[in-house]
Design an enzyme around this catalytic site. Sequence first.
Site, PDB file in Angstrom:
ATOM      1  N   ASP A  98       8.868  -4.394   4.753  1.00  0.00           N
ATOM      2  CA  ASP A  98       8.914  -3.312   5.724  1.00  0.00           C
ATOM      3  C   ASP A  98       9.975  -3.716   6.736  1.00  0.00           C
ATOM      4  O   ASP A  98       9.825  -4.746   7.424  1.00  0.00           O
ATOM      5  CB  ASP A  98       7.543  -3.157   6.396  1.00  0.00           C
ATOM      6  N   TYR A 129      14.364  13.677  13.039  1.00  0.00           N
ATOM      7  CA  TYR A 129      15.263  13.074  12.058  1.00  0.00           C
ATOM      8  C   TYR A 129      16.690  13.007  12.612  1.00  0.00           C
ATOM      9  O   TYR A 129      17.372  11.984  12.502  1.00  0.00           O
ATOM     10  CB  TYR A 129      15.231  13.893  10.771  1.00  0.00           C
TER      11      TYR A 129
END
Length: 244
Positions: A61, A147
Amino acid sequence: MAGRQTAIVTGAGRGIGRAVAELLARDGYRTMLVDVDAEVAEASAAALRSAGLDALGHGLDIRDRMGARALVALLGSVDVLVNNAAIASDMVAVMNLTQERLREMMDINLRGTFTLSQEVIAAMPSGGRIVNIASRGYLGGAGASHYVASKAGVVGLTRAMAVELRWDGINVNCVAPGMVDTRMMASFTDEMRQKLARREPRGHAASPGELADVIAFLASPEAVFVNGQVLLTDGGKNLGIPPL
């Protein structure tokens, strides 16, 4: 290439990252394929090894600083970093966007890119190259403010890193793709795909391989005088698009 150099590609289990990792491995790099899904990363690396390429898979991650530090320690030195790992999201109006959705987007797309970059830079020699993957979406767009903000942040981070690291002989550039045929498009209906294709100057989305060619160039020693640039790779759509 004098000696074998090492490259890390994130989000390399599939799509653009997978295509970039394969191309770099074919160019002679010892390539580490990093993905949040360790099994997918290793399966993709195994496929490259079966073709005689030097590839390893690793689950990470990218927000995990200690995990990033351990990865860099495992490799010892890193010549190329391609920060491709990111998430997209369903469309949501800015007034309906929650703090949680905004935080997750910024956390992965921007903070994750920053965290891994910071750890890699400590092990990157002069002549190193970092390529960040943003999106033409950083120019703006309705229904994706979280985004857009995250990718605009990647663009800003690229420029700031390039200004600082140029004195250490490290180049930092950014690729901002348009529509690419990856699993992010899997949920689109045929009708939506056709509408989107009509907005593409080439009549279709780019393939991961077409993007990989551009990214691999910026990751190469031949791009030594390209630094701090944001390369829009959308077929010219940024010049203006027709309506749906």
